[in-house]
Design a protein around this motif. Structure first.
Motif, short mmCIF file in Angstrom:
data_model
loop_
_atom_site.label_atom_id
_atom_site.label_comp_id
_atom_site.label_asym_id
_atom_site.label_seq_id
_atom_site.Cartn_x
_atom_site.Cartn_y
_atom_site.Cartn_z
N GLU A 281 6.44 21.70 18.06
CA GLU A 281 7.66 21.06 17.56
C GLU A 281 8.02 19.99 18.57
N ASN A 282 8.43 18.86 18.10
CA ASN A 282 8.76 17.73 18.96
C ASN A 282 10.27 17.58 19.04
N ALA A 283 10.84 17.96 20.17
CA ALA A 283 12.29 17.91 20.33
C ALA A 283 12.85 16.49 20.19
N SER A 284 12.07 15.48 20.55
CA SER A 284 12.57 14.10 20.46
C SER A 284 12.23 13.45 19.13
N GLY A 285 11.57 14.19 18.22
CA GLY A 285 11.14 13.62 16.95
C GLY A 285 12.26 13.51 15.94
N ALA A 286 11.94 12.93 14.80
CA ALA A 286 12.90 12.74 13.71
C ALA A 286 13.38 14.10 13.20
N ALA B 290 0.84 -1.21 0.00
CA ALA B 290 0.00 0.00 0.00
C ALA B 290 0.87 1.26 0.00
N ILE B 291 1.95 1.24 0.75
CA ILE B 291 2.88 2.37 0.77
C ILE B 291 3.51 2.55 -0.60
N ALA B 292 3.96 1.46 -1.21
CA ALA B 292 4.57 1.54 -2.54
C ALA B 292 3.58 2.11 -3.56
N ARG B 293 2.33 1.68 -3.49
CA ARG B 293 1.30 2.20 -4.41
C ARG B 293 1.10 3.69 -4.19
N ALA B 294 1.14 4.13 -2.94
CA ALA B 294 0.95 5.55 -2.65
C ALA B 294 2.12 6.39 -3.15
N LEU B 295 3.30 5.79 -3.22
CA LEU B 295 4.51 6.54 -3.60
C LEU B 295 4.86 6.45 -5.09
N VAL B 296 4.20 5.58 -5.83
CA VAL B 296 4.60 5.28 -7.20
C VAL B 296 4.60 6.51 -8.12
N ILE C 150 7.40 -0.75 9.50
CA ILE C 150 6.64 0.11 8.60
C ILE C 150 7.01 1.57 8.82
N MET C 151 7.18 1.98 10.06
CA MET C 151 7.55 3.37 10.34
C MET C 151 8.96 3.66 9.82
N ASP C 152 9.85 2.69 9.89
CA ASP C 152 11.19 2.87 9.32
C ASP C 152 11.11 3.09 7.81
N VAL C 153 10.25 2.31 7.14
CA VAL C 153 10.07 2.45 5.70
C VAL C 153 9.51 3.84 5.38
N LEU C 154 8.48 4.26 6.11
CA LEU C 154 7.88 5.56 5.86
C LEU C 154 8.87 6.70 6.12
N GLU C 155 9.63 6.58 7.21
CA GLU C 155 10.61 7.62 7.52
C GLU C 155 11.70 7.70 6.46
N ALA C 156 12.15 6.55 5.96
CA ALA C 156 13.17 6.54 4.92
C ALA C 156 12.64 7.19 3.64
N PHE D 133 4.67 14.40 4.91
CA PHE D 133 4.02 13.19 5.39
C PHE D 133 3.10 13.55 6.55
N ILE D 134 1.81 13.38 6.35
CA ILE D 134 0.81 13.69 7.37
C ILE D 134 0.17 12.38 7.79
N MET D 135 0.25 12.10 9.09
CA MET D 135 -0.24 10.83 9.59
C MET D 135 -1.15 11.04 10.80
N VAL D 136 -2.24 10.30 10.81
CA VAL D 136 -3.13 10.27 11.97
C VAL D 136 -2.78 9.00 12.74
N THR D 137 -2.58 9.15 14.05
CA THR D 137 -2.30 7.97 14.87
C THR D 137 -2.77 8.19 16.30
N HIS D 138 -3.09 7.09 16.96
CA HIS D 138 -3.38 7.11 18.39
C HIS D 138 -2.24 6.47 19.16
N ASP D 139 -1.19 6.08 18.45
CA ASP D 139 -0.04 5.38 19.04
C ASP D 139 0.99 6.41 19.49
N SER D 140 1.15 6.56 20.79
CA SER D 140 2.07 7.58 21.32
C SER D 140 3.52 7.30 20.95
N ALA D 141 3.90 6.04 20.77
CA ALA D 141 5.27 5.71 20.37
C ALA D 141 5.57 6.25 18.98
N ILE D 142 4.61 6.21 18.10
CA ILE D 142 4.78 6.76 16.75
C ILE D 142 4.78 8.29 16.81
#
Length: 105
Positions: free
Chosen positions: A98-103, A26-32, A55-61, A70-79
């Motif tokens: 701004e998230n100081a600990s973010g990518a 699905a990610i590959a299709r979105a990026l094609v 999956i998050m590593d793939v998206l970040e790369a 990249f705009i993402m909706v999530t309820h996962d605090s780790a993400i």
């Protein structure tokens, strides 16, 4: 498919792939078509923790390599902690921080 780690699965049907592999397709299709913006609604919502991280590593790369927004909706605090900027909606109000600990860019 190679860019999301599935080059060897080119001839496989969806029923022959795991949930994580299907998500990568699905990610590959979105990026094609090389979009400038990628919208993702809970892209890791149905995955286990290990596959979520892959999956998050793939998206970040992809984000870093192609410079797309990249705009993402999530309820996962780790993400959410990995994001460089967070927009939170509470009681109808949007707060952007701004998230100081973010990518990094």
């Amino acid at each position: 498919l190679k860019s999301v780690g599935l080059g060897e699965r080119l001839g496989h049907l969806p029923s022959e792939m795991s949930g994580g592999q299907q998500q990568r397709v699905a990610i590959a299709r979105a990026l094609v078509k090389n979009p400038k913006v990628l919208l993702a609604d809970e892209p890791t919502g149905n995955l286990d923790e290990s596959m979520r991280d892959e999956i998050m590593d793939v998206l970040e790369a992809q984000w870093k390599e192609h410079g797309l927004t990249f705009i993402m909706v999530t309820h996962d605090s780790a993400i959410a902690k990995k994001a460089p900027r967070l927009a939170t909606i509470r009681k109808g109000r949007i707060t952007v921080t701004e998230n100081a600990s973010g990518a990094t860019k």
